[in-house]
Motif scaffolding. Structure first.
Motif, PDB file in Angstrom:
ATOM      1  N   LEU A   1       0.832  -1.210   0.000  1.00  0.00           N
ATOM      2  CA  LEU A   1       0.000   0.000   0.000  1.00  0.00           C
ATOM      3  C   LEU A   1       0.867   1.260   0.000  1.00  0.00           C
ATOM      4  CD1 LEU A   1      -2.860  -0.962   2.493  1.00  0.00           C
ATOM      5  CD2 LEU A   1      -2.992  -0.781   0.005  1.00  0.00           C
ATOM      6  N   VAL A   2       1.949   1.235   0.765  1.00  0.00           N
ATOM      7  CA  VAL A   2       2.865   2.380   0.783  1.00  0.00           C
ATOM      8  C   VAL A   2       3.487   2.588  -0.594  1.00  0.00           C
ATOM      9  CG1 VAL A   2       5.038   3.241   1.752  1.00  0.00           C
ATOM     10  CG2 VAL A   2       3.352   2.156   3.246  1.00  0.00           C
ATOM     11  N   ASN A   3       3.674   1.508  -1.325  1.00  0.00           N
ATOM     12  CA  ASN A   3       4.305   1.594  -2.641  1.00  0.00           C
ATOM     13  C   ASN A   3       3.398   2.230  -3.691  1.00  0.00           C
ATOM     14  OD1 ASN A   3       6.339   1.181  -4.571  1.00  0.00           O
ATOM     15  ND2 ASN A   3       5.465  -0.787  -5.177  1.00  0.00           N
ATOM     16  N   VAL A   4       2.090   2.235  -3.461  1.00  0.00           N
ATOM     17  CA  VAL A   4       1.158   2.776  -4.466  1.00  0.00           C
ATOM     18  C   VAL A   4       1.474   4.231  -4.808  1.00  0.00           C
ATOM     19  CG1 VAL A   4      -1.252   3.336  -4.941  1.00  0.00           C
ATOM     20  CG2 VAL A   4      -0.672   1.137  -3.914  1.00  0.00           C
ATOM     21  N   PRO A   5       1.576   5.138  -3.846  1.00  0.00           N
ATOM     22  CA  PRO A   5       1.915   6.522  -4.229  1.00  0.00           C
ATOM     23  C   PRO A   5       3.341   6.669  -4.752  1.00  0.00           C
ATOM     24  CG  PRO A   5       1.855   6.285  -1.827  1.00  0.00           C
ATOM     25  CD  PRO A   5       1.295   5.030  -2.394  1.00  0.00           C
ATOM     26  N   ILE A   6       4.248   5.803  -4.306  1.00  0.00           N
ATOM     27  CA  ILE A   6       5.624   5.884  -4.808  1.00  0.00           C
ATOM     28  C   ILE A   6       5.657   5.583  -6.298  1.00  0.00           C
ATOM     29  CG2 ILE A   6       7.931   4.865  -4.662  1.00  0.00           C
ATOM     30  CD1 ILE A   6       7.432   4.356  -1.719  1.00  0.00           C
ATOM     31  N   ARG A   7       4.991   4.528  -6.706  1.00  0.00           N
ATOM     32  CA  ARG A   7       4.962   4.178  -8.135  1.00  0.00           C
ATOM     33  C   ARG A   7       4.298   5.276  -8.952  1.00  0.00           C
ATOM     34  NH1 ARG A   7       5.032  -1.965  -8.829  1.00  0.00           N
ATOM     35  NH2 ARG A   7       4.109  -1.571 -10.847  1.00  0.00           N
ATOM     36  N   GLY A   8       3.231   5.863  -8.402  1.00  0.00           N
ATOM     37  CA  GLY A   8       2.548   6.929  -9.125  1.00  0.00           C
ATOM     38  C   GLY A   8       3.380   8.191  -9.235  1.00  0.00           C
ATOM     39  N   PHE A   9       4.242   8.447  -8.241  1.00  0.00           N
ATOM     40  CA  PHE A   9       5.091   9.637  -8.279  1.00  0.00           C
ATOM     41  C   PHE A   9       6.266   9.464  -9.238  1.00  0.00           C
ATOM     42  CE2 PHE A   9       8.867  11.852  -6.594  1.00  0.00           C
ATOM     43  CZ  PHE A   9       8.440  13.168  -6.735  1.00  0.00           C
ATOM     44  N   VAL A  10       6.921   8.313  -9.177  1.00  0.00           N
ATOM     45  CA  VAL A  10       8.106   8.084 -10.014  1.00  0.00           C
ATOM     46  C   VAL A  10       7.712   7.860 -11.475  1.00  0.00           C
ATOM     47  CG1 VAL A  10      10.110   6.597 -10.378  1.00  0.00           C
ATOM     48  CG2 VAL A  10       9.387   7.148  -8.054  1.00  0.00           C
ATOM     49  N   GLU A  11       6.661   7.083 -11.706  1.00  0.00           N
ATOM     50  CA  GLU A  11       6.153   6.797 -13.063  1.00  0.00           C
ATOM     51  C   GLU A  11       7.250   6.246 -13.979  1.00  0.00           C
ATOM     52  OE1 GLU A  11       4.280  10.293 -14.552  1.00  0.00           O
ATOM     53  OE2 GLU A  11       2.461   9.992 -13.367  1.00  0.00           O
ATOM     54  N   ARG A  12       7.934   5.259 -13.515  1.00  0.00           N
ATOM     55  CA  ARG A  12       9.009   4.654 -14.313  1.00  0.00           C
ATOM     56  C   ARG A  12       8.438   3.532 -15.163  1.00  0.00           C
ATOM     57  NH1 ARG A  12      14.441   1.885 -11.720  1.00  0.00           N
ATOM     58  NH2 ARG A  12      15.852   2.328 -13.444  1.00  0.00           N
ATOM     59  N   PRO A  13       8.577   3.601 -16.477  1.00  0.00           N
ATOM     60  CA  PRO A  13       8.038   2.541 -17.333  1.00  0.00           C
ATOM     61  C   PRO A  13       8.789   1.227 -17.139  1.00  0.00           C
ATOM     62  CG  PRO A  13       8.519   4.552 -18.598  1.00  0.00           C
ATOM     63  CD  PRO A  13       9.169   4.700 -17.259  1.00  0.00           C
ATOM     64  N   ARG A  14       8.142   0.145 -17.515  1.00  0.00           N
ATOM     65  CA  ARG A  14       8.812  -1.151 -17.490  1.00  0.00           C
ATOM     66  C   ARG A  14      10.018  -1.117 -18.422  1.00  0.00           C
ATOM     67  NH1 ARG A  14       6.967  -5.104 -13.657  1.00  0.00           N
ATOM     68  NH2 ARG A  14       4.823  -4.506 -13.147  1.00  0.00           N
ATOM     69  N   PRO A  15      11.073  -1.861 -18.098  1.00  0.00           N
ATOM     70  CA  PRO A  15      12.316  -1.770 -18.890  1.00  0.00           C
ATOM     71  C   PRO A  15      12.143  -2.146 -20.356  1.00  0.00           C
ATOM     72  CG  PRO A  15      12.390  -3.602 -17.317  1.00  0.00           C
ATOM     73  CD  PRO A  15      11.225  -2.765 -16.948  1.00  0.00           C
ATOM     74  N   PHE A  16      11.250  -3.091 -20.646  1.00  0.00           N
ATOM     75  CA  PHE A  16      11.105  -3.523 -22.039  1.00  0.00           C
ATOM     76  C   PHE A  16      10.425  -2.456 -22.904  1.00  0.00           C
ATOM     77  CE2 PHE A  16       7.679  -5.403 -19.475  1.00  0.00           C
ATOM     78  CZ  PHE A  16       6.555  -4.845 -20.069  1.00  0.00           C
ATOM     79  N   LYS A  17       9.864  -1.412 -22.273  1.00  0.00           N
ATOM     80  CA  LYS A  17       9.247  -0.340 -23.049  1.00  0.00           C
ATOM     81  C   LYS A  17      10.271   0.680 -23.529  1.00  0.00           C
ATOM     82  CE  LYS A  17       4.583  -0.612 -21.151  1.00  0.00           C
ATOM     83  NZ  LYS A  17       3.434   0.142 -20.579  1.00  0.00           N
ATOM     84  N   ASP A  18      11.391   0.765 -22.850  1.00  0.00           N
ATOM     85  CA  ASP A  18      12.428   1.732 -23.212  1.00  0.00           C
ATOM     86  C   ASP A  18      13.678   1.094 -23.803  1.00  0.00           C
ATOM     87  OD1 ASP A  18      10.943   3.913 -22.414  1.00  0.00           O
ATOM     88  OD2 ASP A  18      11.730   3.911 -20.361  1.00  0.00           O
ATOM     89  N   HIS A  19      13.807  -0.230 -23.669  1.00  0.00           N
ATOM     90  CA  HIS A  19      15.028  -0.906 -24.120  1.00  0.00           C
ATOM     91  C   HIS A  19      14.665  -2.118 -24.969  1.00  0.00           C
ATOM     92  CE1 HIS A  19      17.228   1.627 -21.279  1.00  0.00           C
ATOM     93  NE2 HIS A  19      16.319   1.284 -20.376  1.00  0.00           N
ATOM     94  N   GLU A  20      15.274  -2.185 -26.130  1.00  0.00           N
ATOM     95  CA  GLU A  20      15.004  -3.283 -27.053  1.00  0.00           C
ATOM     96  C   GLU A  20      15.900  -4.484 -26.749  1.00  0.00           C
ATOM     97  OE1 GLU A  20      15.565  -1.754 -30.955  1.00  0.00           O
ATOM     98  OE2 GLU A  20      13.852  -0.373 -30.859  1.00  0.00           O
ATOM     99  N   GLY A  21      15.465  -5.619 -27.251  1.00  0.00           N
ATOM    100  CA  GLY A  21      16.280  -6.824 -27.165  1.00  0.00           C
ATOM    101  C   GLY A  21      16.155  -7.583 -25.868  1.00  0.00           C
ATOM    102  N   LEU A  22      15.219  -7.228 -25.013  1.00  0.00           N
ATOM    103  CA  LEU A  22      15.041  -7.947 -23.758  1.00  0.00           C
ATOM    104  C   LEU A  22      14.165  -9.180 -23.967  1.00  0.00           C
ATOM    105  CD1 LEU A  22      14.434  -4.998 -21.254  1.00  0.00           C
ATOM    106  CD2 LEU A  22      16.513  -6.365 -21.514  1.00  0.00           C
ATOM    107  N   GLU A  23      14.466 -10.220 -23.232  1.00  0.00           N
ATOM    108  CA  GLU A  23      13.671 -11.450 -23.262  1.00  0.00           C
ATOM    109  C   GLU A  23      12.629 -11.347 -22.140  1.00  0.00           C
ATOM    110  OE1 GLU A  23      12.907 -15.361 -24.865  1.00  0.00           O
ATOM    111  OE2 GLU A  23      14.160 -13.688 -25.528  1.00  0.00           O
ATOM    112  N   VAL A  24      11.419 -10.958 -22.508  1.00  0.00           N
ATOM    113  CA  VAL A  24      10.360 -10.758 -21.522  1.00  0.00           C
ATOM    114  C   VAL A  24       9.578 -12.061 -21.369  1.00  0.00           C
ATOM    115  CG1 VAL A  24       8.362  -9.379 -20.863  1.00  0.00           C
ATOM    116  CG2 VAL A  24      10.220  -8.337 -22.189  1.00  0.00           C
ATOM    117  N   LEU A  25       9.608 -12.613 -20.160  1.00  0.00           N
ATOM    118  CA  LEU A  25       8.985 -13.917 -19.937  1.00  0.00           C
ATOM    119  C   LEU A  25       7.519 -13.824 -19.535  1.00  0.00           C
ATOM    120  CD1 LEU A  25      11.844 -15.786 -18.008  1.00  0.00           C
ATOM    121  CD2 LEU A  25      11.459 -15.554 -20.471  1.00  0.00           C
ATOM    122  N   VAL A  26       7.085 -12.648 -19.100  1.00  0.00           N
ATOM    123  CA  VAL A  26       5.693 -12.473 -18.662  1.00  0.00           C
ATOM    124  C   VAL A  26       5.086 -11.309 -19.439  1.00  0.00           C
ATOM    125  CG1 VAL A  26       4.139 -12.027 -16.724  1.00  0.00           C
ATOM    126  CG2 VAL A  26       6.221 -13.335 -16.360  1.00  0.00           C
ATOM    127  N   ALA A  27       4.008 -11.572 -20.135  1.00  0.00           N
ATOM    128  CA  ALA A  27       3.339 -10.530 -20.914  1.00  0.00           C
ATOM    129  C   ALA A  27       2.291  -9.817 -20.048  1.00  0.00           C
ATOM    130  CB  ALA A  27       2.678 -11.134 -22.148  1.00  0.00           C
TER     131      ALA A  27
END
Length: 236
Positions: free
Chosen positions: A84-110
């Protein structure tokens, strides 16, 4: 903040590619195992450790049974509070998932489209593991090792940066430790009340109830023999 770790020279990104690169070289079946372990398996294993520790505590019983069970109750509660504490932290930082900004990653979970920092999985498992460590060192050390492995799996799966995981570990640890005194002050009286309950007391201490029953038991004929001995003494 959204552009955090976008540079290819960033050690965070380099470590991401190094760890996730292992998934490209691994057999398909191993990736499926890591996917299950990282998504569900290690969390389930830590929950089983908490239950195992509770079972051991209630079987042992004793005066410290109630505080020990209260500490174990805090483990899942700490995980929930940390998320629950992490909810506002994620909303403040707004960091995209790594596969959205970096190509060539092997993403195992869609389907991971929410923000990346801080990792909910890392936060949850470490909060529960640290709270378990406070309750029982032996079980807690095993849980912390499993939590660390879980963080590695999240990077291996390509769904988190290493710093997402480290941030989750820090958040989970902070919540579990800093709020532990308050939680124990509230939970211990409640657990002691449950321990005194004739119906629910077994949840806290099995041996304590057996000992209490043993102390209250009357051996047939014991009072008569004692009374008889007293009468003989008086007659003498």
């Amino acid at each position: 903040m959204a552009g955090l770790a976008e540079s290819g020279s960033n050690p965070d990104v380099e470590l991401l590619y190094d760890i996730n690169g292992l998934a490209k070289d691994a057999p398909h079946w191993f990736d499926r195992v890591m996917e299950f372990v990282g998504e569900y398996g290690l969390l389930f294993a830590i929950v089983l450790l908490v239950l195992w520790c509770w079972w051991s505590v209630r079987r042992r019983g004793g005066e410290d049974a109630a505080p020990s069970v209260a500490a174990l109750v805090w483990a899942p509660l700490a995980a929930g509070v940390a998320v629950l504490v992490n909810v506002p932290i994620r909303g403040f930082v707004e960091r995209p998932r790594p596969f959205k900004d970096h190509e060539g990653l092997e993403v195992l979970v869609a389907g991971k489209n929410d923000f990346s920092f801080v990792s909910d999985h890392a936060t949850l498992v470490m909060a529960m593991a640290v709270a378990l460590f406070v309750a029982n060192r032996k079980f807690g050390v095993v849980a912390i090792v499993l939590a660390l492995l879980g963080g590695f799996c999240r990077v291996y799966m390509g769904v988190h940066y290493p710093t997402d995981v480290v941030g989750g570990f820090a958040l989970g640890t902070a919540v579990a430790l800093l709020l532990s005194p308050v939680a124990m002050a509230l939970l211990t009286p409640l657990v002691k009340a449950i321990e005194r309950s004739p119906r629910a007391g077994w949840l806290v201490s099995a041996r304590g109830r057996e000992d209490a029953a043993g102390r209250g038991a009357v051996i047939p004929g014991a009072r008569k023999e004692s009374a008889g001995a007293e009468e003989r003494d008086l007659a003498a």
